[in-house]
Every structure is written in C-alpha cells, then in structure tokens.
Design a protein around this motif. Sequence first.
Motif, PDB file in Angstrom:
ATOM      1  N   GLY A 220      24.450 -11.266  25.876  1.00  0.00           N
ATOM      2  CA  GLY A 220      23.917 -10.063  25.226  1.00  0.00           C
ATOM      3  C   GLY A 220      24.335  -8.793  25.949  1.00  0.00           C
ATOM      4  O   GLY A 220      23.809  -7.722  25.669  1.00  0.00           O
ATOM      5  N   GLY A 221      25.266  -8.912  26.880  1.00  0.00           N
ATOM      6  CA  GLY A 221      25.757  -7.733  27.617  1.00  0.00           C
ATOM      7  C   GLY A 221      26.265  -6.667  26.639  1.00  0.00           C
ATOM      8  O   GLY A 221      26.852  -6.983  25.611  1.00  0.00           O
ATOM      9  N   LYS A 222      26.031  -5.400  26.983  1.00  0.00           N
ATOM     10  CA  LYS A 222      26.307  -4.323  26.029  1.00  0.00           C
ATOM     11  C   LYS A 222      27.640  -3.621  26.251  1.00  0.00           C
ATOM     12  O   LYS A 222      27.904  -2.605  25.606  1.00  0.00           O
ATOM     13  CB  LYS A 222      25.172  -3.282  26.110  1.00  0.00           C
ATOM     14  CG  LYS A 222      23.884  -3.754  25.489  1.00  0.00           C
ATOM     15  CD  LYS A 222      24.024  -3.896  23.987  1.00  0.00           C
ATOM     16  CE  LYS A 222      22.994  -4.767  23.333  1.00  0.00           C
ATOM     17  NZ  LYS A 222      22.981  -6.170  23.757  1.00  0.00           N
TER      18      LYS A 222
ATOM     19  N   GLU B  81      15.065   0.989  32.462  1.00  0.00           N
ATOM     20  CA  GLU B  81      15.587  -0.123  31.655  1.00  0.00           C
ATOM     21  C   GLU B  81      14.821  -1.404  31.989  1.00  0.00           C
ATOM     22  O   GLU B  81      15.089  -2.060  32.992  1.00  0.00           O
ATOM     23  CB  GLU B  81      17.102  -0.287  31.876  1.00  0.00           C
ATOM     24  CG  GLU B  81      17.675  -1.239  30.841  1.00  0.00           C
ATOM     25  CD  GLU B  81      19.200  -1.349  30.783  1.00  0.00           C
ATOM     26  OE1 GLU B  81      19.917  -0.485  31.337  1.00  0.00           O
ATOM     27  OE2 GLU B  81      19.663  -2.332  30.183  1.00  0.00           O
TER      28      GLU B  81
ATOM     29  N   ILE C  56      16.922  -5.422  32.175  1.00  0.00           N
ATOM     30  CA  ILE C  56      18.189  -4.936  32.743  1.00  0.00           C
ATOM     31  C   ILE C  56      19.357  -5.916  32.558  1.00  0.00           C
ATOM     32  O   ILE C  56      20.485  -5.488  32.348  1.00  0.00           O
ATOM     33  CB  ILE C  56      18.026  -4.503  34.232  1.00  0.00           C
ATOM     34  CG1 ILE C  56      19.306  -3.831  34.764  1.00  0.00           C
ATOM     35  CG2 ILE C  56      17.645  -5.680  35.112  1.00  0.00           C
ATOM     36  CD1 ILE C  56      19.558  -2.480  34.208  1.00  0.00           C
TER      37      ILE C  56
ATOM     38  N   GLY D 236      22.611  -7.788  32.844  1.00  0.00           N
ATOM     39  CA  GLY D 236      23.779  -7.404  33.636  1.00  0.00           C
ATOM     40  C   GLY D 236      23.868  -5.891  33.849  1.00  0.00           C
ATOM     41  O   GLY D 236      24.675  -5.418  34.647  1.00  0.00           O
ATOM     42  N   GLY D 237      23.086  -5.143  33.076  1.00  0.00           N
ATOM     43  CA  GLY D 237      22.991  -3.690  33.291  1.00  0.00           C
ATOM     44  C   GLY D 237      24.181  -2.878  32.809  1.00  0.00           C
ATOM     45  O   GLY D 237      24.501  -1.843  33.390  1.00  0.00           O
TER      46      GLY D 237
ATOM     47  N   ASN E 172      12.384  -9.940  33.799  1.00  0.00           N
ATOM     48  CA  ASN E 172      11.446 -10.987  34.233  1.00  0.00           C
ATOM     49  C   ASN E 172      12.161 -12.226  34.769  1.00  0.00           C
ATOM     50  O   ASN E 172      11.533 -13.257  34.968  1.00  0.00           O
ATOM     51  CB  ASN E 172      10.461 -11.356  33.109  1.00  0.00           C
ATOM     52  CG  ASN E 172      11.102 -12.185  32.024  1.00  0.00           C
ATOM     53  OD1 ASN E 172      12.327 -12.260  31.955  1.00  0.00           O
ATOM     54  ND2 ASN E 172      10.291 -12.799  31.177  1.00  0.00           N
TER      55      ASN E 172
ATOM     56  N   PHE F  17       8.313  -6.685  30.467  1.00  0.00           N
ATOM     57  CA  PHE F  17       8.586  -5.306  30.051  1.00  0.00           C
ATOM     58  C   PHE F  17       7.356  -4.397  29.983  1.00  0.00           C
ATOM     59  O   PHE F  17       7.468  -3.188  30.164  1.00  0.00           O
ATOM     60  CB  PHE F  17       9.302  -5.316  28.694  1.00  0.00           C
ATOM     61  CG  PHE F  17       8.466  -5.883  27.570  1.00  0.00           C
ATOM     62  CD1 PHE F  17       7.658  -5.068  26.805  1.00  0.00           C
ATOM     63  CD2 PHE F  17       8.462  -7.245  27.308  1.00  0.00           C
ATOM     64  CE1 PHE F  17       6.873  -5.600  25.779  1.00  0.00           C
ATOM     65  CE2 PHE F  17       7.671  -7.785  26.297  1.00  0.00           C
ATOM     66  CZ  PHE F  17       6.871  -6.950  25.526  1.00  0.00           C
TER      67      PHE F  17
ATOM     68  N   THR G 164      15.071 -17.384  30.131  1.00  0.00           N
ATOM     69  CA  THR G 164      14.152 -17.861  31.158  1.00  0.00           C
ATOM     70  C   THR G 164      13.328 -18.985  30.540  1.00  0.00           C
ATOM     71  O   THR G 164      13.490 -19.315  29.384  1.00  0.00           O
ATOM     72  CB  THR G 164      13.212 -16.730  31.609  1.00  0.00           C
ATOM     73  OG1 THR G 164      12.572 -16.221  30.450  1.00  0.00           O
ATOM     74  CG2 THR G 164      13.948 -15.618  32.318  1.00  0.00           C
TER      75      THR G 164
ATOM     76  N   PHE H 218      11.473 -15.559  24.156  1.00  0.00           N
ATOM     77  CA  PHE H 218      10.936 -14.305  23.632  1.00  0.00           C
ATOM     78  C   PHE H 218      10.665 -14.497  22.143  1.00  0.00           C
ATOM     79  O   PHE H 218      11.566 -14.434  21.323  1.00  0.00           O
ATOM     80  CB  PHE H 218      11.995 -13.223  23.883  1.00  0.00           C
ATOM     81  CG  PHE H 218      11.466 -11.834  23.954  1.00  0.00           C
ATOM     82  CD1 PHE H 218      10.941 -11.334  25.137  1.00  0.00           C
ATOM     83  CD2 PHE H 218      11.501 -10.996  22.843  1.00  0.00           C
ATOM     84  CE1 PHE H 218      10.470 -10.036  25.215  1.00  0.00           C
ATOM     85  CE2 PHE H 218      11.029  -9.701  22.918  1.00  0.00           C
ATOM     86  CZ  PHE H 218      10.507  -9.216  24.107  1.00  0.00           C
TER      87      PHE H 218
HETATM   88  C1  LIG Z   1      19.837  -8.974  25.973  1.00  0.00           C
HETATM   89  S1  LIG Z   1      19.529  -9.309  27.675  1.00  0.00           S
HETATM   90  C2  LIG Z   1      19.865  -7.736  28.371  1.00  0.00           C
HETATM   91  C3  LIG Z   1      21.335  -7.538  28.485  1.00  0.00           C
HETATM   92  C4  LIG Z   1      21.712  -6.271  29.246  1.00  0.00           C
HETATM   93  N1  LIG Z   1      21.413  -5.089  28.481  1.00  0.00           N
HETATM   94  C5  LIG Z   1      23.179  -6.284  29.627  1.00  0.00           C
HETATM   95  O1  LIG Z   1      23.927  -5.358  29.237  1.00  0.00           O
HETATM   96  O2  LIG Z   1      23.615  -7.226  30.308  1.00  0.00           O
HETATM   97  C6  LIG Z   1      17.821  -9.499  27.748  1.00  0.00           C
HETATM   98  C7  LIG Z   1      17.178  -9.584  29.126  1.00  0.00           C
HETATM   99  O3  LIG Z   1      15.773  -9.625  28.958  1.00  0.00           O
HETATM  100  C8  LIG Z   1      15.187 -10.428  29.976  1.00  0.00           C
HETATM  101  N2  LIG Z   1      13.842 -10.789  29.513  1.00  0.00           N
HETATM  102  C9  LIG Z   1      13.445 -11.789  28.672  1.00  0.00           C
HETATM  103  N3  LIG Z   1      12.122 -11.737  28.437  1.00  0.00           N
HETATM  104  C10 LIG Z   1      11.651 -10.670  29.147  1.00  0.00           C
HETATM  105  C11 LIG Z   1      10.363 -10.064  29.318  1.00  0.00           C
HETATM  106  N4  LIG Z   1       9.280 -10.555  28.708  1.00  0.00           N
HETATM  107  N5  LIG Z   1      10.273  -8.967  30.105  1.00  0.00           N
HETATM  108  C12 LIG Z   1      11.347  -8.460  30.751  1.00  0.00           C
HETATM  109  N6  LIG Z   1      12.593  -8.993  30.639  1.00  0.00           N
HETATM  110  C13 LIG Z   1      12.739 -10.070  29.839  1.00  0.00           C
HETATM  111  C14 LIG Z   1      16.172 -11.555  30.158  1.00  0.00           C
HETATM  112  O4  LIG Z   1      16.036 -12.103  31.456  1.00  0.00           O
HETATM  113  C15 LIG Z   1      17.515 -10.828  29.951  1.00  0.00           C
HETATM  114  O5  LIG Z   1      18.062 -10.422  31.168  1.00  0.00           O
END
Ligand SMILES: C[S@@+](CC[C@H](N)C(=O)[O-])C[C@H]1O[C@@H](n2cnc3c(N)ncnc32)[C@H](O)[C@@H]1O
Length: 274
Positions: A15-17, A37, A40, A42-43, A59, A171, A203, A207
């Motif tokens: 899902g990296g952006k 964020e 995050i 890969g950020g 998380n 989050f 994880t 979700f």
């Molecule tokens: C779509 S990815 C983010 C990708 C990021 N924007 C990138 O460019 O790499 C979603 C992230 O949400 C995290 N995640 C899943 N459930 C979460 C929660 N309840 N609270 C916080 N982070 C969560 C996952 O560990 C994962 O790293």
Amino acid sequence: MTQKTRSYPFVKWAGGKRQLLPQMEKYFPKHYNRYIEPFIGGGAVFFHLIPENSIISDNNPDLINCYKVIKDDVERLIKSLKKHIYEKIYYYEIRALDRDVKKFAELSDIEKASRSIYLNKTGYNGLYRVNSKGLFNVPFGRHKNPKICDETNLRNVSQTLKKVEIFLGSFEICLDFVEKDDFIYFDPPYFPLSDTALFTSYTKNSFDKSSQLKLFEVFMELNERGCNLMLSNSYSEFILDLYKDFKIITLKAKRNINSNSQKRGLINEVLILN
Ligand SMILES: C[S@@+](CC[C@H](N)C(=O)[O-])C[C@H]1O[C@@H](n2cnc3c(N)ncnc32)[C@H](O)[C@@H]1O
C-alpha cells in the motif's frame, strides 16, 4: 531555512504511496502547523514532504521499533545489517527467530530492527505478513542482489527522524494531541473491494468495517477542530457513501502486491479532503 536531508522509505511496504505522489502533490496544503501520519507504514508521503515538525505512528510494533532504532542508534543498526546474507536457508533461520518467544524477547531492539529490515529486503515482494499467532510468515523472495544495508539512506533517515516524535499505537491516539491547523494524512488498510481483492492483514488484528467507522469518527472530530485532513482508501461504495460530505478525488493506482497476479493493473482509489 535549514537544509533538509533527502531521505527515502527504508522498507518496501504494502500500500506504499510512492507511485501516487505525482497525483497527490497538488492536494497537499501549502501551509500547516505540524504534519501527523497515524498509519505511517513505509512513510512514502512523509519522506516526500520531510516536514519540519511531525508526529508519526503505526500499530505495528516491529515497524515502529525500526523507526526508533534508526532515529537513535543508526550506526549500530548498520553494523548489524552488514552481517546478514542473501541466502535461502539463512533467511528461514532469521525468520524463525520469533518462533521461540523467550529467545526473541532477549534480542535487543537493534537486533530486532536488523531482522525486520533484512526480512523486508529479502522476503517475497517486501511483504509484511504475520499469521494468527503473530509469527512472520512471508516466504523467501527472488531478488537480484538486494541492498540489505543502504548505509547512506539509513543515515539520512536517521537525520530526518531526529526531530520527529514516533509512537506505537492505534490511530485513535492522534485525538490526544492533534490541534487546529495541523495536517493529518491517514492511509489506513483499505476497505476491501471484495473478500479476496485487497490485502488487509498487516498485523494480527485486521482492519475491519468497525475500524473504518471509528476512523470516520476521528476524521469528523478533527474536521471540527479545524485541521487539514487527507485520507486514502479504496474506491468502494461503502467509503464513497461514508465520506460523501467531503471532497473526494479519484486517483489511478497500479496495484503491486496482490496474491492474484492476474488482477494487477490500474484501479481507482480515493483521496478524501476536508
Ligand atoms: C496502507 S499502509 C500505509 C502505507 C504507507 N502510507 C506507505 O506509504 O508505505 C497501512 C498501515 O496501517 C497500519 N495499521 C493497521 N491498523 C492500524 C491501526 N488500528 N492503527 C494504526 N495503524 C494501523 C499498518 O501497520 C500499515 O503500516
């Protein structure tokens, strides 16, 4: 103005952006107070903007440990990463370290971060996946000479992170500190288009719909506070309906990580703004 250190994501993340940044660029606010964020990963967006004042969280404990170790102890991490080799039997030995709970707990945070980054660089497609017991179960990947230790980038990431606050948590914790004029980018696991279409098990706890609804409540609350909000999600009826009172932009994304390789191609995604 201080010179910004150019740094890039140190892991490949589902899902990296990165590929979407050119389409997202014009929607980033020009002025804001802090950047926050809460998913995050890969950020990609964070490393693109390199904001002066920011707070990042996720998380996933393995991932957040990597960010913290890179911030505080990058030289020892580099030393540890240099010991790894790209070899199948060795990969499975390193992967198996979490099977012995007691032994794993004895590893230092540096050794844990080194293991996580090694597995990300050499495992299948840079995937992070754990089974229901929380054990990492991604198979060995085929790569041409993977760069396990990118010293220059790790040092630059460390520099970038020096002033960044890093949290482990879900989050909702952002409600405790987000204020008016902050810019918050939410990139949660996407609402699935079908039962198998999207990958959501980053994880142990996936979700689900109730998490998406909880996230919507957080979005509404921060909107009330006067924050700049941006949220990515799937182009699905559920999400389009949920956020119908906000600005919805359609982006085109090439899906990279998908168990069904036949379904790779351009798909719509949404970017929601307040
Ligand atoms: C779509 S990815 C983010 C990708 C990021 N924007 C990138 O460019 O790499 C979603 C992230 O949400 C995290 N995640 C899943 N459930 C979460 C929660 N309840 N609270 C916080 N982070 C969560 C996952 O560990 C994962 O790293």
